[in-house]
Scaffold this active site. Structure first.
Site, PDB file in Angstrom:
ATOM      1  N   CYS A  25       1.562   8.427  -1.756  1.00  0.00           N
ATOM      2  CA  CYS A  25       1.225   8.724  -3.150  1.00  0.00           C
ATOM      3  C   CYS A  25       0.970  10.224  -3.322  1.00  0.00           C
ATOM      4  O   CYS A  25       1.915  11.005  -3.359  1.00  0.00           O
ATOM      5  CB  CYS A  25       0.037   7.881  -3.604  1.00  0.00           C
ATOM      6  SG  CYS A  25      -0.143   7.816  -5.406  1.00  0.00           S
TER       7      CYS A  25
ATOM      8  N   HIS B 268       1.400   2.437  -2.254  1.00  0.00           N
ATOM      9  CA  HIS B 268       0.253   2.400  -1.344  1.00  0.00           C
ATOM     10  C   HIS B 268       0.432   1.330  -0.268  1.00  0.00           C
ATOM     11  O   HIS B 268      -0.150   0.248  -0.358  1.00  0.00           O
ATOM     12  CB  HIS B 268      -1.037   2.149  -2.132  1.00  0.00           C
ATOM     13  CG  HIS B 268      -1.495   3.323  -2.929  1.00  0.00           C
ATOM     14  ND1 HIS B 268      -2.353   4.281  -2.429  1.00  0.00           N
ATOM     15  CD2 HIS B 268      -1.175   3.721  -4.192  1.00  0.00           C
ATOM     16  CE1 HIS B 268      -2.566   5.209  -3.352  1.00  0.00           C
ATOM     17  NE2 HIS B 268      -1.863   4.889  -4.427  1.00  0.00           N
TER      18      HIS B 268
ATOM     19  N   GLU C 235      -0.861   1.192   2.581  1.00  0.00           N
ATOM     20  CA  GLU C 235      -2.113   0.889   3.278  1.00  0.00           C
ATOM     21  C   GLU C 235      -2.860  -0.259   2.614  1.00  0.00           C
ATOM     22  O   GLU C 235      -3.733  -0.885   3.236  1.00  0.00           O
ATOM     23  CB  GLU C 235      -3.003   2.138   3.343  1.00  0.00           C
ATOM     24  CG  GLU C 235      -3.828   2.454   2.123  1.00  0.00           C
ATOM     25  CD  GLU C 235      -3.037   3.068   0.972  1.00  0.00           C
ATOM     26  OE1 GLU C 235      -3.641   3.360  -0.079  1.00  0.00           O
ATOM     27  OE2 GLU C 235      -1.812   3.260   1.122  1.00  0.00           O
TER      28      GLU C 235
END
Length: 245
Positions: A108, A209, A211
């Protein structure tokens, strides 16, 4: 090398009337660890100190966070909160990595930092662009949408295909590409969703994202790709520095 050191910048965090703290979302550290790497926190301190920690790293992960200051890519200031001191640190890290071919993965904001570090620019607010769909935002619910991935790219190899569904929560995006970078994924409305370096440097940035999506196809594989690239780069560097017999 089984467990490469992956540098992860921390960000300054301030509350009114309180002392500054350095912090980072735990998801980035757990994602690196699950992929087989060891995260090395890099605080936003003076550049010589940052450089010393960078020298220990086998790879870099540039995380998400606040907007990149428009001044850093020659644009007019905006109302959104920025962290100029962090920009200085992360842009320096990205440029050092480009010079040394240290594997780098940007998430990002991290994708945007990579682009700016190499001379690219950003759209300050994609909502101002005609025909752009909902990509979420910092204070908005996460949006899921499809992306189309360039065949033969690092991203396609990591994800095992040319289409994916990703989680989106951003209002800025890559505009003009930085030197030596190419767009390798786009959303249906044309927003660049991933970039990577041309040539033999492992440098990949994604706008979503992973993660936060470790249970999906867009999660773990990207962190494993970074860790594997860091291992390979370290082995190659060791071989180059080994005295000839």
């Amino acid at each position: 090398m089984d467990q490469p050191l992956i540098g992860v910048p921390l960000r300054p965090w301030r509350r009114p009337g309180k002392r500054e703290r350095w912090m980072q979302t735990p998801d980035f550290f757990t994602s690196v660890r699950a992929a087989g790497g060891v995260p090395l926190p890099i605080p936003p301190m003076d550049l010589p100190g940052v450089r010393a920690l960078y020298a220990m790293c086998d790879g870099l992960l540039l995380p998400g966070g606040k907007d990149v200051d428009p001044i850093s890519y020659g644009a007019a200031p905006r109302e959104e909160e920025t962290l100029p001191d962090l920009d200085i640190v992360e842009i320096a890290l990205a440029r050092w990595a480009a010079e040394d071919k240290v594997p780098l993965f940007g998430v990002c904001r991290g994708e945007q930092v990579l682009n700016v570090a190499l001379g690219g620019t950003l759209y300050g607010h994609i909502g101002d662009l005609p025909g752009v769909g909902d990509h979420g935002g910092d204070d908005l619910p996460t949006v899921w949408h499809e992306i189309e991935i360039t065949e033969g790219s690092l991203l396609a190899a990591a994800l095992g295909g040319v289409r994916a569904t990703v989680n989106s929560r951003h209002h800025q995006a890559v505009d003009r590409l930085g030197d030596g970078l190419r767009a390798v994924a786009v959303s249906p409305d044309g927003i660049v969703e991933a970039i990577e370096a041309e040539g033999d440097w492992f440098a990949l940035g994604v706008q979503w994202h992973p993660e936060e999506a470790s249970e999906r196809a867009t999660g773990g594989p990207l962190f494993r790709a970074l860790v594997e690239a860091a291992v390979d780069a370290s082995v190659e560097a060791s071989a180059r520095s080994r005295p000839a017999v």
